[in-house]
Design a protein around this motif. Structure first.
Motif, PDB file in Angstrom:
ATOM      1  N   TRP A  61      31.125   4.885   3.942  1.00  0.00           N
ATOM      2  CA  TRP A  61      31.577   4.919   5.176  1.00  0.00           C
ATOM      3  C   TRP A  61      32.373   6.230   5.618  1.00  0.00           C
ATOM      4  N   ILE A  62      33.405   6.399   4.812  1.00  0.00           N
ATOM      5  CA  ILE A  62      34.278   7.741   5.218  1.00  0.00           C
ATOM      6  C   ILE A  62      33.397   8.855   5.227  1.00  0.00           C
ATOM      7  N   ASP A  63      32.166   9.207   4.470  1.00  0.00           N
ATOM      8  CA  ASP A  63      31.437  10.476   4.330  1.00  0.00           C
ATOM      9  C   ASP A  63      30.618  10.115   5.374  1.00  0.00           C
ATOM     10  N   TRP A  64      30.117   9.310   6.052  1.00  0.00           N
ATOM     11  CA  TRP A  64      29.536   9.209   7.435  1.00  0.00           C
ATOM     12  C   TRP A  64      30.382   9.644   8.598  1.00  0.00           C
ATOM     13  N   GLN A  65      31.497   9.335   8.571  1.00  0.00           N
ATOM     14  CA  GLN A  65      32.179   9.658   9.581  1.00  0.00           C
ATOM     15  C   GLN A  65      32.423  11.298   9.645  1.00  0.00           C
ATOM     16  N   ARG A  66      32.879  11.882   8.188  1.00  0.00           N
ATOM     17  CA  ARG A  66      32.896  13.236   8.230  1.00  0.00           C
ATOM     18  C   ARG A  66      31.498  13.906   8.590  1.00  0.00           C
ATOM     19  N   ALA A  67      30.513  13.426   8.139  1.00  0.00           N
ATOM     20  CA  ALA A  67      29.051  14.078   8.592  1.00  0.00           C
ATOM     21  C   ALA A  67      29.039  14.230   9.909  1.00  0.00           C
ATOM     22  N   PHE A  68      29.583  13.082  10.437  1.00  0.00           N
ATOM     23  CA  PHE A  68      29.385  13.131  12.025  1.00  0.00           C
ATOM     24  C   PHE A  68      30.168  14.149  12.653  1.00  0.00           C
ATOM     25  N   GLN A  69      31.315  14.855  12.190  1.00  0.00           N
ATOM     26  CA  GLN A  69      32.122  15.746  12.677  1.00  0.00           C
ATOM     27  C   GLN A  69      31.236  16.920  12.428  1.00  0.00           C
ATOM     28  N   TYR A  70      30.684  17.103  11.294  1.00  0.00           N
ATOM     29  CA  TYR A  70      29.910  18.443  11.057  1.00  0.00           C
ATOM     30  C   TYR A  70      28.830  18.631  11.857  1.00  0.00           C
ATOM     31  N   TRP A  71      28.054  17.424  12.155  1.00  0.00           N
ATOM     32  CA  TRP A  71      26.811  17.597  12.899  1.00  0.00           C
ATOM     33  C   TRP A  71      27.378  18.071  14.441  1.00  0.00           C
ATOM     34  N   LEU A  72      28.296  17.758  15.050  1.00  0.00           N
ATOM     35  CA  LEU A  72      28.803  18.257  16.173  1.00  0.00           C
ATOM     36  C   LEU A  72      29.006  19.394  16.208  1.00  0.00           C
ATOM     37  N   GLU A  73      29.222  20.186  15.407  1.00  0.00           N
ATOM     38  CA  GLU A  73      29.572  21.562  15.234  1.00  0.00           C
ATOM     39  C   GLU A  73      28.162  22.351  15.165  1.00  0.00           C
ATOM     40  N   ARG A  74      26.876  21.903  15.073  1.00  0.00           N
ATOM     41  CA  ARG A  74      25.550  22.447  15.085  1.00  0.00           C
ATOM     42  C   ARG A  74      24.744  21.145  15.544  1.00  0.00           C
ATOM     43  N   PRO A  75      24.586  20.891  16.875  1.00  0.00           N
ATOM     44  CA  PRO A  75      24.023  19.395  17.095  1.00  0.00           C
ATOM     45  C   PRO A  75      22.403  19.346  17.181  1.00  0.00           C
ATOM     46  N   PHE A  76      21.824  20.820  17.429  1.00  0.00           N
ATOM     47  CA  PHE A  76      20.482  20.931  17.838  1.00  0.00           C
ATOM     48  C   PHE A  76      19.536  20.931  16.428  1.00  0.00           C
ATOM     49  N   PHE A  77      19.762  21.830  15.563  1.00  0.00           N
ATOM     50  CA  PHE A  77      19.185  21.919  14.158  1.00  0.00           C
ATOM     51  C   PHE A  77      19.859  21.885  13.199  1.00  0.00           C
ATOM     52  N   GLY A  78      20.899  21.511  13.129  1.00  0.00           N
ATOM     53  CA  GLY A  78      21.725  21.267  11.813  1.00  0.00           C
ATOM     54  C   GLY A  78      21.727  22.374  11.009  1.00  0.00           C
ATOM     55  N   TYR A  79      22.040  22.055   9.906  1.00  0.00           N
ATOM     56  CA  TYR A  79      22.515  23.212   8.811  1.00  0.00           C
ATOM     57  C   TYR A  79      21.385  23.587   7.877  1.00  0.00           C
ATOM     58  N   GLY A  80      20.271  22.757   7.804  1.00  0.00           N
ATOM     59  CA  GLY A  80      19.091  22.971   6.977  1.00  0.00           C
ATOM     60  C   GLY A  80      19.041  22.261   5.771  1.00  0.00           C
TER      61      GLY A  80
END
Length: 496
Positions: A342-361
């Motif tokens: 659950w904690i990892d998912w919350q961090r991942a959501f913060q990562y996604w907000l930085e690149r919301p359209f195509f992500g990181y690959g």
């Protein structure tokens, strides 16, 4: 003169493609012979098998696909590169898919009228999703977020599933081939189940063959959910009582090793999958499933193994673990593993907000225990939406086929796949299910069988029941080995 010659070639049906393919095969054979004569170890055996599978795909593609079904669960894996955070692993069926894809390409060049990419209602969505994850990964490679070698192998692995899908759709010629594939699927399932049963009492959690020293119980559980649903779907629509109860027996036997996977994601997936099997069901045996569900609910406390009860209760009643703060949801305290997820998912959501359209690959971040969170991080909102539309469109078109087609086997497959798809979607909440080879290869193979079914049954002749004869049995075997020849000898109609 050149124009005259080309016109005459067209009139005679002559094409240069077979010559090109033949020349390529000669060169390939010479190179292979040189490699085999100079190589040592298992490489010559692997290369020889690959060449044999190539020619089998060109000459008897339905037999090659039957071999592929067995290889999906009964082939070893090979680590070809050890990279940070994730090994690059291929299995023998990965090599088979590549070789069969080349064989399919050669067959399309030799035989006129064969589409390299056959038309299906979901082609556009497959293409859109593929574009999204290729663009996202290319962007990650350029930005330095993705290891190019690792990313290329995983992108090819994702594309491999769709290659299987298109080969199955394109190679569907007669209905008996589908019966051959179904037979191979359940023979493979029983072999996997027997292997898992042999592990009970010797390991804590059972897994499929060739899964390494630690095994992958979660993968086995997801595969078993899908196959139990397919078995019960055929049970609901099989005309033969013997076939119906054989399928019910397969599903019931599969439940034994399934429980010993101790996979909570698989347990969670089975419940909605079974409910979906009842919800979508349009057969009279639907009420047999309802009765079995009610009976199981009443007897579950007495028949479930203690290890299964402890595994389920561990989710909400676990010992605290250092450095992991317990997460409380709706007043229930999660175990350390679930809390960490659950904690990892919350961090991942913060990562996604930085690149919301195509992500990181793809492969940019460590695998998180959720297909949906991984999709969001790796392919962004564009890839996530394309993936959701693809799976939703597949479910919709399978449902339409289920409601319209008359063939019992096709209806059973469609019903089981719809229910299994629901289960897989729940399984993917806490696992990367749509990346798992041993779940996705059967998944897309069965999807291809179902989407090819309307074409096979559109003009199928109505056949009256007749006593089986020796000549009829030999004719059916001949159809499996050479369907084109049998169709020509019967005036172009598919035999059933």
């Amino acid at each position: 003169m050149r124009h005259f010659a080309s016109d005459r070639q067209r009139q005679n049906g002559f094409s240069g493609a077979p010559i090109v393919v033949f020349a390529a095969l000669v060169v390939f054979g010479l190179l292979l012979g040189q490699m085999i004569s100079s190589a040592s170890g298992q490489l010559p055996i692997i290369l020889t098998g690959a060449v044999a599978m190539f020619f089998l795909t060109v000459l008897r593609p339905h037999v090659a696909l039957a071999f592929l079904i067995a290889a999906m669960l009964l082939s070893p894996e090979i680590i070809i590169a050890s990279l940070p955070r994730r090994d690059v692993v291929i299995r023998m069926e990965d090599l088979l898919v590549v070789v069969m894809g080349l064989g399919w390409l050669a067959r399309s060049a030799i035989h006129k009228g064969i589409d390299l990419i056959p038309r299906t209602p979901i082609n556009g969505w497959i293409g859109l999703y593929a574009i999204c994850f290729i663009v996202a990964t290319s962007q990650g490679i350029i930005g330095g977020d993705v290891n190019p070698l690792k990313a290329i192998f995983y992108v090819l692995k994702y594309l491999e599933y769709y290659i299987i899908f298109f080969m199955v759709v394109g190679l569907a010629q007669v209905k008996n081939q589908q019966r051959l594939y179904v037979t191979m699927f359940f023979l493979t399932l029983m072999a996997v189940n027997l292997y898992a049963v042999s592990q009970i009492g010797h390991v804590e959690r059972v897994s499929a063959p060739f899964e390494g020293p630690t095994g992958e119980p979660n993968t086995l559980g997801g595969y078993q959910v899908l196959m139990m649903c397919v078995a019960l779907g055929i049970f609901c629509h099989a005309r033969s009582p013997r076939m119906a109860w054989a399928m019910a027996g397969v599903a019931l036997f599969t439940l034994w090793p399934f429980l010993h996977t101790l996979s909570r994601a698989s347990y969670m997936a089975l419940i909605p999958a079974y409910l979906a099997l009842i919800f979508y069901n349009r057969s009279s045996r639907k009420w047999t499933l309802v009765f079995a569900l009610v009976l199981t609910v009443f007897l579950a406390f007495f028949i479930l193994p203690e290890s299964v009860k402890e595994r389920v209760m561990y989710t909400f009643n676990a010992r605290p673990q250092q450095n992991i703060k317990p997460v409380v949801i709706f007043g229930l305290q999660l175990d350390p593993s679930s809390s960490s997820r659950w904690i990892d998912w919350q961090r991942a959501f913060q990562y996604w907000l930085e690149r919301p359209f195509f992500g990181y690959g793809i492969t940019s971040k460590s695998f998180l225990d959720s297909q949906y969170v991984n999709n969001l991080i790796e392919t962004g909102a564009c890839g996530f939406i394309a993936f959701a539309i693809l799976i939703g469109s597949l479910q919709y078109h399978v449902w339409r086929i289920y409601r319209s087609i008359k063939d019992d086997l096709a209806r059973g497959l469609a019903l089981g796949f719809m229910a299994g798809n629901v289960g897989i979607l729940f399984h993917a909440l806490t696992a990367n299910t749509f990346v798992l080879i041993r779940v996705m290869e059967p998944y897309w193979f069965i999807a291809g069988m179902i989407l090819a079914a309307p074409r096979l049954h559109a003009h199928a002749p109505v056949k009256q029941e007749a006593p089986a004869s020796k000549a009829g049995s030999l004719r059916n075997i001949g159809m499996l080995l050479n369907p084109g020849k049998v169709r020509r000898s019967t005036g172009g109609e598919d035999a059933t």
